[in-house]
Design a protein around this motif. Structure first.
Motif, PDB file in Angstrom:
ATOM      1  N   LEU A  53     -22.574  34.488 -11.119  1.00  0.00           N
ATOM      2  CA  LEU A  53     -21.604  34.529 -12.214  1.00  0.00           C
ATOM      3  C   LEU A  53     -20.877  33.196 -12.348  1.00  0.00           C
ATOM      4  O   LEU A  53     -20.735  32.661 -13.453  1.00  0.00           O
ATOM      5  N   SER A  56     -23.344  30.510 -13.587  1.00  0.00           N
ATOM      6  CA  SER A  56     -23.691  30.747 -14.992  1.00  0.00           C
ATOM      7  C   SER A  56     -22.545  30.386 -15.924  1.00  0.00           C
ATOM      8  O   SER A  56     -22.767  29.865 -17.023  1.00  0.00           O
ATOM      9  N   THR A  57     -21.322  30.652 -15.488  1.00  0.00           N
ATOM     10  CA  THR A  57     -20.156  30.302 -16.298  1.00  0.00           C
ATOM     11  C   THR A  57     -20.020  28.791 -16.399  1.00  0.00           C
ATOM     12  O   THR A  57     -19.815  28.243 -17.488  1.00  0.00           O
ATOM     13  N   VAL A  65     -24.248  34.984 -17.864  1.00  0.00           N
ATOM     14  CA  VAL A  65     -22.941  35.549 -17.526  1.00  0.00           C
ATOM     15  C   VAL A  65     -22.970  37.057 -17.734  1.00  0.00           C
ATOM     16  O   VAL A  65     -22.540  37.830 -16.871  1.00  0.00           O
ATOM     17  N   LEU A  86     -14.232  34.291 -11.903  1.00  0.00           N
ATOM     18  CA  LEU A  86     -14.208  33.581 -13.191  1.00  0.00           C
ATOM     19  C   LEU A  86     -13.114  32.510 -13.207  1.00  0.00           C
ATOM     20  O   LEU A  86     -13.276  31.470 -13.860  1.00  0.00           O
ATOM     21  N   ALA A 104     -16.839  36.645 -21.495  1.00  0.00           N
ATOM     22  CA  ALA A 104     -17.035  37.362 -20.229  1.00  0.00           C
ATOM     23  C   ALA A 104     -16.043  38.516 -20.111  1.00  0.00           C
ATOM     24  O   ALA A 104     -16.414  39.631 -19.732  1.00  0.00           O
TER      25      ALA A 104
END
Length: 115
Positions: A53, A56-57, A65, A86, A104
């Motif tokens: 995560l 990917s962010t 995400v 995040l 997200a």
């Protein structure tokens, strides 16, 4: 209101089927490597999903995400755990990831609302 989770999963499944139908050995190996990389190992699946995560962010891949958010949700991660990950992604990626952060949070809400 549309079901963004269902729409994403339907599209992803349909297109993955088409891609794999081409029978490209390289692509099939990459798909397999990706699947195996996120299997239980020295790191548990929850940790690996959070790593995916964050990466990917930072890389600003909304599809990735969404995939890792859903996998995190299915692994039982809490909103607080995902939110903290995040936050780290935003720190590492900078303000350019804020639009992806918004999407997200929207997707996580959709996952929670589905039950």
């Amino acid at each position: 209101m549309s079901d963004i989770v269902k729409e994403f999963n339907d599209y992803r499944s349909k297109m993955n089927d088409k891609i794999l139908a081409d029978n490209n050995k390289i692509v099939k190996r990459i798909f397999n490597l990706d699947t195996n990389a996120f299997a239980e190992g020295a790191l548990d699946k929850k940790t690996k999903e959070l790593l995916g995560l964050v990466a990917s962010t930072v890389l600003r891949c909304d599809d990735c995400v969404k995939y890792h958010l859903e996998a995190s949700y299915n692994e039982g991660l809490t909103k607080a755990e995902v939110s903290e990950a995040l936050g780290i992604a935003t720190l590492v990626g900078g303000t350019i990831v804020i639009p992806h952060l918004r999407r997200a949070h929207e997707y996580w809400e959709a996952l929670e609302n589905r039950g």
